[in-house]
Design an enzyme around this catalytic site. Structure first.
Site, short mmCIF file in Angstrom:
data_model
loop_
_atom_site.label_atom_id
_atom_site.label_comp_id
_atom_site.label_asym_id
_atom_site.label_seq_id
_atom_site.Cartn_x
_atom_site.Cartn_y
_atom_site.Cartn_z
N ASP B 65 0.83 -1.20 0.00
CA ASP B 65 0.00 0.00 0.00
C ASP B 65 0.87 1.25 0.00
OD1 ASP B 65 -2.54 1.60 0.82
OD2 ASP B 65 -1.15 2.00 2.46
N GLU B 133 -2.32 -5.37 -3.31
CA GLU B 133 -1.36 -4.59 -2.53
C GLU B 133 -0.25 -5.50 -1.97
OE1 GLU B 133 -3.76 -0.73 -0.84
OE2 GLU B 133 -3.98 -2.60 0.28
#
Lengths: 245, 245
Positions: B65, B133
């Site tokens: 992320d 992610e």
């Protein structure tokens, strides 16, 4: 054309001083000085680039903030193999907190380089952290990810990121150091003196002596902070010794 | 010891299949397969590493992320020199929105590799984005920043990040393509058919023909999405032609 005769000289002199200042802060030579200059232009200066776009540090701040987040995340990931996502997120937000970044910017005295129409005394505290982020963005653009990582490791991770303290497990390094000295029956002394230097804000320096040997020095904006910082440095320097005892 | 005779074979076969699957998704060969395997372990699988720490994709998701945010920021910074910090921040959050990341994860069919104790049909939509992610985090750990940047450029920026569309200036590529065809008096046809393949969810494929030539193909979970995606591809392929006219 009638240029004032000292125009180019004075310009070079100013660039030269800026270059040296940056080199000292960064720990390496900047390649494209213009990128770094941009990192210090406050929006009040009303500067425009060749295309007429506003030129100030805010875009670099956006970039630097994101790079900082990624690099701190990577360090936390490696440093705390047992921490889950929630823990890592909490630690990251402590490290990149406004307060923390302002402290970093202040320590590097970045405000000395800020170009603005507003008197510097009227800026709030956040200018320090904002310019710090912009500087990280500039490093990325000038030298890429690796230099950015190195700079953050040296300037943020090494001196500031101590997981135990962030977790609140270690409240004060000063008390740890004092305890250890008392247990070991070693004399210690915190020699605190004012050392404001060229700063606009009052600064204090500390020399921490244990058994008549200087083990750490530090400098900060308050006596307490300077003592704590010196203690932390001493703690890590003495860590192996302290663990044995 | 009585190992079932096919234990190592079947293990290698599974790893081999995973390796090939990853290679296809990533566009390069993974070095440390274990890192990528971790990116697909759901917490319900209750896996532990050698040190007894829970082993699932959540820590990689945290890392990915942050990397995604940094790399998208860098691209936006370079792509939109006139955008201020507020604009860049808004655009970034559109690109890394939950919805967008879920779409990316779905398109790469990452869920096919997920290891969990919960039946996959019971997962919500977010599993797609979360695993995406985590995959970015795994790429970073396995190959470093540059590969991460390359992967995101190819898989996120190129096919999905279109500033004009994000800004809402272009609502529908399909209508742009149709307008152009009508103006140019060229025939066009959207040939839509069901093509679910190995997916659990129904998928549609589209062939877009202009003047009897196939100009773009696309596949998505709805007819509308597939048509829009094919139109976008056609739009970019035909862009120079369209601008001339």
């Amino acid at each position: 054309m009638n240029f004032p005769s000292n125009l180019f000289n004075s310009h070079s002199k100013k660039d030269g001083d800026f270059f040296l200042g940056m080199k000292k802060i960064l720990g390496f030579k900047p390649k494209n000085l213009e990128i770094f200059q941009k990192a210090f232009v406050h929006r009040s200066a009303n500067r425009k680039d060749k295309e007429g776009n506003p030129m100030n540090y805010e875009r670099l701040e956006f970039l630097g903030d994101a790079m900082l987040g990624a690099i701190i995340s990577k360090h936390l990931y490696n440093k705390v193999p047992g921490g889950d996502e929630g823990y890592l997120t909490k630690m990251r937000s402590k490290i990149v907190s406004r307060e923390h970044l302002n402290e970093l910017g202040k320590d590097l005295r970045l405000i000395d380089y800020v170009e603005s129409k507003i008197p510097k005394s009227r800026f709030g505290d956040n200018i320090h952290g904002n310019v710090f982020e912009a500087l990280v963005g500039a490093i990325y653009l000038d030298r890429g990810y690796k230099y950015c990582d190195k700079f953050i490791s040296e300037k943020v991770i090494a001196p500031y990121v101590d997981i135990e303290q962030l977790e609140g497990k270690v409240i004060s390094y000063k008390s740890l150091v004092i305890e250890w000295c008392q247990k070991q029956k070693k004399s210690f002394n915190f020699d605190v003196y004012e050392d404001t230097g060229n700063d606009t804000v009052k600064h204090f320096a500390v020399k921490l002596t244990i058994a008549d040997k200087i083990v750490a020095k530090a400098r900060a904006t308050s006596k307490k902070k300077a003592e704590e910082r010196a203690s932390k440095r001493a703690y890590f320097a003495l860590q192996d010794k302290m663990k044995e005892s």
